[in-house]
Structure formats: C-alpha cells, structure tokens
Write a protein that holds these residues in place. Structure first.
Motif, mmCIF file in Angstrom:
data_model
loop_
_atom_site.group_PDB
_atom_site.id
_atom_site.type_symbol
_atom_site.label_atom_id
_atom_site.label_comp_id
_atom_site.label_asym_id
_atom_site.label_seq_id
_atom_site.Cartn_x
_atom_site.Cartn_y
_atom_site.Cartn_z
ATOM 1 N N PRO A 91 4.712 -8.610 -5.025
ATOM 2 C CA PRO A 91 5.245 -7.251 -4.839
ATOM 3 C C PRO A 91 5.720 -6.666 -6.169
ATOM 4 O O PRO A 91 6.082 -7.409 -7.093
ATOM 5 C CB PRO A 91 6.420 -7.464 -3.888
ATOM 6 N N VAL A 92 5.715 -5.328 -6.224
ATOM 7 C CA VAL A 92 6.231 -4.632 -7.397
ATOM 8 C C VAL A 92 7.748 -4.607 -7.308
ATOM 9 O O VAL A 92 8.300 -4.430 -6.221
ATOM 10 C CB VAL A 92 5.685 -3.187 -7.423
ATOM 11 N N ASN A 121 11.150 -1.269 0.141
ATOM 12 C CA ASN A 121 10.540 -1.860 -1.061
ATOM 13 C C ASN A 121 11.187 -1.277 -2.323
ATOM 14 O O ASN A 121 12.154 -0.502 -2.239
ATOM 15 C CB ASN A 121 9.013 -1.687 -1.025
ATOM 16 N N ASP A 138 3.970 -0.785 -0.560
ATOM 17 C CA ASP A 138 3.503 -1.878 -1.412
ATOM 18 C C ASP A 138 2.730 -2.854 -0.527
ATOM 19 O O ASP A 138 3.315 -3.461 0.367
ATOM 20 C CB ASP A 138 4.715 -2.561 -2.052
ATOM 21 N N ASN A 140 1.873 -5.649 -0.967
ATOM 22 C CA ASN A 140 2.328 -7.027 -1.111
ATOM 23 C C ASN A 140 3.791 -7.228 -0.720
ATOM 24 O O ASN A 140 4.410 -8.234 -1.062
ATOM 25 C CB ASN A 140 2.111 -7.503 -2.552
#
Lengths: 257, 201
Positions: A91-92, A121, A138, A140
């Motif tokens: 993930p970012v 997120n 996101d 992820n």
C-alpha cells in the motif's frame, strides 16, 4: 442556512463550558461523550431522551451480560494484524506499528479478546462503496485488521498512517486522522467501540466527534503516543495506545462493589 | 497519556467511547452473522424488526450485536462465529454445529434486521432474554437493551428488570409473538415508544 465551522466552534465551546460548570457544581467527571451532543449533527435524532435503567451487576452474578462471546485462532488469519500484507502489492503511505495493552478498570490485562480495526487509506479514502470523498482508492489497501490480545493484554497492528478526510457535518468539516477500534472484554458490559488519534493533529479543535468527549483528560486518552521503541528499523514508525475497558465485569462481584 | 499507569486505580481511567461511524460496513459484519442457531436445531427462533430514529425513520446503517445463552441458560463458550479461510482471508462463517451465542447484524437498506438463534433459557434471577448492543452513525456511545420473549407472564412479572420498569415502557423490552417461532422486536432510539436502554453498574 449554511452551517459553518465558526458555528460549530461556538457550539463546541458552549458544550465544553457547560461540562466545566457541571463539574464545578459537584458533578462527576464524564469519561464518555453524552449521546446528546448537537455539534455532531447525526446525534440529534439518534439519542434516547429517557434516562437508561441501571442494573447493579452485584445483585445477580448470573447475568448473561457478565459473560462475553468467545473468539479464537480460527476467527482470525495470520495476516489480519498486518494491513500492509493483505494484497499482492505494497500500500501507498507511511507504514506504522500500533500497539498497546487491553486493560480492565482494575488495570488487569484483558486476555484473548478480539480487537478489530478499520481505517481510511493514506489519501483519506475508505474502501466503502458509499464513501463519496474524491480521493484515490489504493488497490493494495483495504484497511481492516483483527487480532486477539495476548496473555499480557497486548495487541499489535502494522498498517499505514490514515489520511484526514472531509465529511458533511458542516461546510469544510474534516475528520482528524484516526483508526476505528472495536474491542471485547471478558464481559459483554465492557464492549467498546472508539477511535484512536495521532499526536499533534491540527484538526483536533475543529472536530465535533473528538470534542464530544468534553473532559480534557479523557480526550487525551484517545490520542496515541509516539513510541520510538515500537518503531521498526527501516520499516515503520511506532505508536503506543493502551485501552481501558469501562463497565463492570465479574471482578466487581468478587470484590463486592 | 496513552500508556496507562496501572500502579493505582486513580490512573486507570476508561478509554472514551466514540461512534462506529458510517464506514464500518466493510469491516465489522461477517458472513452468517445473523444465523446463530446450529442448522436444524429444534429450539431455533427468529427475531426481527426495525431500528428507528426520533422521527420514526428506519436506520439503514445501524449495527446490532446479540448475545444470549443456550436453551439450558448456559452462556456459550465456543469460538468460531467468524471462522476464516486461511487461503483467501475471507469468512467461512459458523460451522452449523456449534453454538457461539453471538451475532452481529447490519440493518438493511430498509432499516430491517433479523437474527436466527436459539431460544434462550432462564438464567439467574431473570426471565429468559437475549442481550443486545446497538451501534450506529450518530450514536456516540453504544446502547444496551434486552429482548425478552413473551409467553410465560408469571416469569416476566418477577424479572428483576421488568418489574422495575413502568408498565407503559415495559413492553418495549418484550418481543411480539408472530407465530412459528418468529418474534418481532423494534428498537426506537428516541421519542414515542422509545426502547428502554440499560446501564450496567
């Protein structure tokens, strides 16, 4: 009529002053919000107007509410407490480790109980279909975690720092970054759903949800502490947040309160 | 202040409650959360109803948790309400054999909910009931109530809680029998017919 931050600020200040006066007049410290807290507009039609009926648990040790549902290893998976490993990619965002102890009002560890979290997120977007905020999802990151407290009451999650996000309580309303927590105790009476915040967020004074906790010391207990010893080298920043469950449990009866 | 000093009771103060908010729906509900009774169990009952706000509008975003004893009055000790699939991370749900006593139900878009569970047995001094915890956006602290089942009026009359509640409000705690083991229990958060909510001390 447009409801502005200025209007909400005035209401928050009035509620705070009213609480200070109640305490000055001999009223009890209020650890929890009042359900009737108008600056949070969604509360207006959703709080009871009749006082609750109190039940003294010491009078009936057999109350079903003094027991609690059981959760075990089969109710969680190995990546449940690592929200950065639930998809094929990373993930970012800024990785964080959040850990602390689950305690009862006697300071005793609450063992083997379910701790669930959910959060936005790093861009401030929830993976929920009804979420309207125009910030990127996101692929992820889902933002859901679960774990069981260990024998010392500890829980631990790896995730990313959630972003603040706008909501529609009033014009230009923003929620400070937070992680939602849902926690069980050894008694159903100890059930707690709450939110954990991060230190020094400039949005704190503007947020009617955080400010619904009108007691200054109680509000501080919702804010995690940066803990360098929890930071993982080359990986994440650490935050410590202990949770104290309110509500009577079986020890109330043992001690004859 | 978020490392709690456990050396004395004056420093062990409770973590404040907050609302569950609007976005718990992808996190807390789980598959089969409302189907608590083991499959085919003869003591299965269905309890259902609506959750209403102070204007009588149903809440499409309330979350209920129910917790009740088995037909012998024993609280369940089995885990496995959620049971997870280690391969996909998804929910397997209950195994249909064990009774965990715990259900978690999100109201649907009409504000309706149901739970299929086992008829609770008598326990302690009280008449049989299922304990309920209500969460919702806008509700800053969850609310406890109880679902009592109708039928045994003598037992209901001696229940320590029901006997303390005014007659006109008492019925908010007793489900209506709709036949075939189905009971209706509406929850009114505010206003006319407001449900009796509980505080444990």
């Amino acid at each position: 009529m447009t409801l502005t931050q200025h209007d909400i600020d005035a209401e928050i200040a009035a509620e705070h002053a009213a609480y200070e006066k109640r305490v000055a007049d001999g009223g009890p410290v209020e650890h929890h919000p009042r359900r009737d807290y108008a600056p949070y507009r969604s509360s207006v039609l959703r709080h009871p107007k009749q006082p609750p009926v109190t039940i003294d648990v010491t009078k009936d040790p057999e109350l079903v509410e003094l027991s609690s549902p059981a959760f075990g290893e089969r109710d969680i998976t190995v990546v449940d407490n690592d929200l950065t490993r639930q998809h094929t990619g990373e993930p970012v965002g800024e990785r964080i480790t959040v850990s602390g102890r689950l305690l009862d009002r006697n300071g005793r560890p609450v063992r083997g109980q379910l701790v669930e979290i959910w959060q936005a997120n790093s861009a401030g977007r929830y993976a929920h279909q009804r979420e309207q905020h125009d910030a990127p999802l996101d692929p992820n990151f889902t933002g859901v975690g679960r774990t069981l407290s260990d024998d010392d009451g500890f829980y631990r999650f790896t995730t990313v720092q959630p972003g603040p996000y706008p909501w529609r309580n009033h014009v230009n309303a923003w929620r400070p970054a937070h992680i939602h927590f849902s926690v069980f105790g050894s008694a159903f009476t100890q059930r707690l759903v709450t939110q954990m915040y991060f230190p020094n967020d400039p949005l704190f004074p503007y947020d009617p949800i955080l400010q619904s906790v009108t007691d200054d010391a109680a509000r501080q207990r919702l804010i995690a502490t940066y803990d360098h010893s929890l930071s993982v080298p080359e990986f994440s920043l650490g935050y410590h947040w202990d949770i104290v469950l309110d509500g009577p449990n079986a020890t109330w009866i043992e001690e004859g309160r | 202040m978020t490392k709690i000093d456990t050396s004395g009771p004056e420093t062990v103060l409770p973590t404040p409650s907050h609302t569950v908010g609007p976005f718990y729906g992808y996190a807390l509900p789980f598959r089969g959360g409302e189907d608590i009774a083991p499959v085919g169990h003869p003591d299965t009952i269905t309890v259902h109803g609506y959750v209403y706000d102070g204007e009588g509008s149903p809440l499409p975003d309330a979350l209920l948790e129910v917790w009740g004893p088995d037909p012998d009055g024993k609280p369940a000790t089995a885990d496995g309400s959620m049971r997870r699939d280690p391969a996909s991370g998804g929910f397997l749900g209950r195994n249909g054999v064990e009774f965990t006593g715990f259900g978690r139900i999100q109201t649907d878009a009409n504000g309706h909910w149901y739970a299929r569970t086992l008829r609770p047995g008598a326990r302690g001094a009280g008449a049989p009931h299922v304990s309920v915890c209500v969460f919702a956006r806008g509700l800053l602290v969850h609310l406890f109530t109880r679902i009592y089942l109708p039928g045994d009026e003598a037992l209901l009359a001696t229940d320590p809680l029901l006997s303390r509640v005014h007659a006109e409000r008492r019925d908010t705690l007793i489900a209506a029998d709709e036949g075939n083991g189905t009971y209706r229990f509406d929850i009114r958060l505010q206003g006319e017919g407001e449900t009796v909510f509980l505080e444990f001390q």
